[in-house]
Write a protein that holds these residues in place. Structure first.
Motif, PDB file in Angstrom:
ATOM      1  N   ASP A   1       6.338   7.105   3.483  1.00 26.29           N
ATOM      2  CA  ASP A   1       6.000   8.446   3.672  1.00 26.29           C
ATOM      3  C   ASP A   1       7.047   9.542   3.075  1.00 26.29           C
ATOM      4  O   ASP A   1       6.362  10.639   3.001  1.00 26.29           O
TER       5      ASP A   1
ATOM      6  N   ARG B   1       0.342   4.041   0.873  1.00 29.29           N
ATOM      7  CA  ARG B   1       0.123   4.867   1.998  1.00 29.29           C
ATOM      8  C   ARG B   1       0.678   4.601   3.107  1.00 29.29           C
ATOM      9  O   ARG B   1       0.951   5.394   4.179  1.00 29.29           O
TER      10      ARG B   1
ATOM     11  N   ASP C   1       0.880  -1.065  -0.119  1.00 27.91           N
ATOM     12  CA  ASP C   1       0.016   0.108  -0.059  1.00 27.91           C
ATOM     13  C   ASP C   1       0.961   1.336   0.086  1.00 27.91           C
ATOM     14  O   ASP C   1       1.520   1.538   0.937  1.00 27.91           O
TER      15      ASP C   1
END
Length: 123
Positions: free
Chosen positions: A111, A108, A106
């Motif tokens: 960072d 997300r 993922d």
């Protein structure tokens, strides 16, 4: 704040090879997960591979053709891409994930991102 700079993209014929590099600065990356993603025009960003404390992981579409590695002394991440196909054409991004963690596929969970490098595979 970590900064990531990708390089090594270009135009290659189907069946050819390229090696992408991602130089990290601002943080020593040896204990952080790092990964490669790609995004083709009109498509969502997709996971390619990541390397982390627990090992190396690949998308099914690239397993056996691509190899992710890192040189901690150079704070650099690599993606060796062999047997390239036209469907590999995309902008390739490197990204940093959690420390001592396995971020999964993922985006997300990653960072920091580089600006991307274009890979074009002609048929």
């Amino acid at each position: 704040q970590v900064q990531l700079v990708e390089s090594g993209g270009g135009l290659v014929q189907a069946g050819g090879s390229l090696r992408l590099s991602c130089l990290a600065s601002g943080r020593t990356m040896s204990t952080y997960a790092m990964g490669w993603f790609r995004q083709a025009p009109g498509k969502e960003r997709e996971f390619v591979a990541d390397i982390n404390w627990f090992g190396e992981y690949y998308a099914d579409s690239v397993r056996g053709r691509f190899s992710i590695s890192r040189d901690n002394a150079k704070n650099t991440l690599y993606l060796q891409m062999n047997s390239l196909k036209p469907e590999d054409t995309a902008v390739y991004y490197c990204a940093t994930g959690p420390r001592f963690g396995s971020p999964g596929s993922d985006p997300r969970t990653f960072d920091s991102w580089g600006q991307g490098t274009q890979v074009t595979v002609s048929s």
